[in-house]
Design a protein around this motif. Sequence first.
Motif, PDB file in Angstrom:
ATOM      1  N   GLN A 103      -2.589   2.866  -0.155  1.00 20.53           N
ATOM      2  CA  GLN A 103      -3.262   2.071  -1.193  1.00 20.53           C
ATOM      3  C   GLN A 103      -2.799   0.619  -1.147  1.00 20.53           C
ATOM      4  N   SER A 106      -4.418  -1.100   1.951  1.00 20.26           N
ATOM      5  CA  SER A 106      -5.861  -1.265   1.736  1.00 20.26           C
ATOM      6  C   SER A 106      -6.134  -2.397   0.754  1.00 20.26           C
ATOM      7  N   TYR A 107      -5.360  -2.468  -0.283  1.00 21.23           N
ATOM      8  CA  TYR A 107      -5.548  -3.517  -1.276  1.00 21.23           C
ATOM      9  C   TYR A 107      -5.278  -4.886  -0.656  1.00 21.23           C
ATOM     10  N   THR A 111      -8.113  -7.867  -0.356  1.00 25.41           N
ATOM     11  CA  THR A 111      -7.957  -9.116  -1.109  1.00 25.41           C
ATOM     12  C   THR A 111      -7.406 -10.243  -0.258  1.00 25.41           C
ATOM     13  N   PHE A 115       1.157  -7.660   1.357  1.00 29.41           N
ATOM     14  CA  PHE A 115       1.600  -6.472   0.595  1.00 29.41           C
ATOM     15  C   PHE A 115       3.123  -6.399   0.644  1.00 29.41           C
TER      16      PHE A 115
END
Length: 794
Positions: A103, A106-107, A111, A115
């Motif tokens: 997650q 992917s985020y 965006t 990360f």
Amino acid sequence: MSEQSEVSAVEDVASSQSDAEQRLAELEARLSETEKQLRWSNGKLRMALEVGKLGAWERDIETNELTINAACKANLGVPVDEALTHEELEKLYHPGDVERIQQAISYALATKTDFNIEHRIIRRDGRIGRILVRGGAVYENGKPVRMIGVTQDVTEREKIREEFHLAQRRQDFLLTLNDQLRSFEDPYSIMEATSQSLGSLLKVDSAGYGEVDQDRGIVLVEREWSKGAISNEGRHYRLQEFLPGMLDELNQGRTLAIADVRIDPRMGDPAIQSFYNTINARTLLVVPLLKNDRLTAVVYANSSEPRAWTTDDLALVEDVAERTWTAVEKARAEMRLREAESQFRIIAESLPALVWIIDTDLRLTYANARWLDFSGLPVEDSLGESWMRWIHPDDLTRVLKKMEVHRRDESSHTTEMRYRTREGVYRWHMIQAAPVHSARGEFKGWCGTSVDIHDIKETEEALRRSEEQLRIALRAAKMGDWSWDLATDRLNLSDRAAEIFGLPPGTALSGLDLQKQLHPADVARAVDAMEKSVGKLAPYDVEYRISRANDGARVWVASQGQTTLNDDGSPSGIAGVVQDITDRKHAEERQQLLIRELHHRVKNTLATVQAIVGSTARTASSIDEFYHGFVGRIVSLARTHNLLTEDLWQKASLEELIGTELGPYEDEARNRILVDGPSVELPSEAAVPVGMAIHELTTNAAKHGALSTFGGQVEVKWRVEPGDTRPILNFVWTERGGPRVMTPTRQGFGSRLLQRVLATQLQADVHMDFQEDGLRFTMVMPIPGDPPLFNPDK
């Protein structure tokens, strides 16, 4: 095109070429500078990664090709020379963190941001590590083509953080537990709180507090927390089952931490495995509590999964165990104190006595309601020194003087003194007081009771006068008194009664002890008389013989008594008197013996006279000769009787006894009677029966034996030999030349006298041999040295 134009074009081309070369040179210079800066940056990055222990990685998104440096591999727990694919990397992720990692990535891609995620990995050696991953995507034409980033091993940091949090949590746990334990008054609530709190903190399946009874070999668990529930059934486990083979370690105060029951060598017994399978326990932690070097309790925890117990776990549980034991014992002590105080007040208010407490200054600090009722004082005036005003002045001075000694010695005391009632009458009280100390041993005063004994004192005085009169009467009658308790079979004797039985003053006997002193022939009669007295409530009246305990003397006693009763009318025992009647019995025996002897001697005397007449007549040649011979023998016979009865029956010579009896039968040739032996003085107790025996032998010889015919002869010999305690008399009577002798078919008085009297009274060994040519009588006896037994004048 004109020449000028061509020249101009050539110049333009040359200028453009020059510009291009210049730009190329500038670009090359800039590229060189950039490469230099890149190398410089890479160097600084590499140094930064090394200093920060960061690992670098790069992943081609299209090909999933993964490039990682050695530091990154070290963070992941992968060998430096091992190539690692993205798929293999994902397998290192902890299953619990995979979804969160995906997650986060992917985020970031969605965006177009970096990360930053911290997650767990499972290293190749099975250990779980924790890493911090930071990274982002590289875009070309708005499309992500690569992912780059760094990793940092934060396992130790997290471990430190977790240990800090755990320490903080445990500290909070102990503080909370302390508050809980202080709030409970019930020991079982304390055990329950400990078990529940400890089980929740350690995340185990079961936890409990057990008290050890080593005498019974069990652990008693009153409260146990098990998977979120509290059990108060009061379970118990056998020590050898619960803690097999490990009691020695526990008795030495060593904590037992078993990571896995199935592989621990101490738990290999199939029966033990079966037990722990039954309670579904794979791991076990037991903390012993030793008090006064004795195992008194254990705190334990177990779970269905193996667990490596840490030193922090052990320290925590050991701390909890000590706190719990202290709280439990304190609660029990306080509970006992409350119960004791409650019981004290209940007893103090219900006792038929004045109950009080005074301090070291003799000030009254507590008194029960009976004191208020007795003194008539109001509550506010009943304490302090008020009690002194109610004591008789003569007694107060004496008591205060003694209290100084008791205060110095911190000792208990018992005394009697007079209290004044509210009506102004002084009554005797018995005071009993015991010292009171605080828990630290500080002397605080006395707690005591004052019991009204005024009526008892008056009764005791009346009883004392009555008993004194009874003692005087019994002393005058030479009697002793006794009492027998039916329930305890205890026979209490007065001093005089004990003296009669040959026992020390104050001796108490059982019925069996008394029977042992009784003559065997009298036991049944004495027991029967006592049973009839108790069973029929009849007077007890019996005479029996006893062996006196101190000297073994055989004495006669007469005992009379009356059955005593309990309040319900059932018999409680017998009370009575006892008297030594030995003298009376001996007098009666002598009287009977003398009556029989008189009767027998008269008959024997007549027979003797008749024999003398016949013998004299056969040998006399004239009336005058007959007269003189007859008178001489009669006179000799009379001398025999005089010898036996003169001098108050003190002593007699054996030779004189023999001569007196046999003298009348001697002839002129002096060969009919042969007497030979040393001088022996016999005390009266021996002279009487021996004289009677000689008389019987003489009479028998005159009637039926050697002296009944002419030519018969009697030989009497004796000798004295030393014995163990007294001289021994060997006496032999031999008859010859008489009629043919036959063993008699019946036993007359004379034979009974010889066989029984001599054996019974003189412990003589008597033997009568009825040989055909004449009687042979032998007697072996110890010569008595004691005062005479038979004395008709006493």
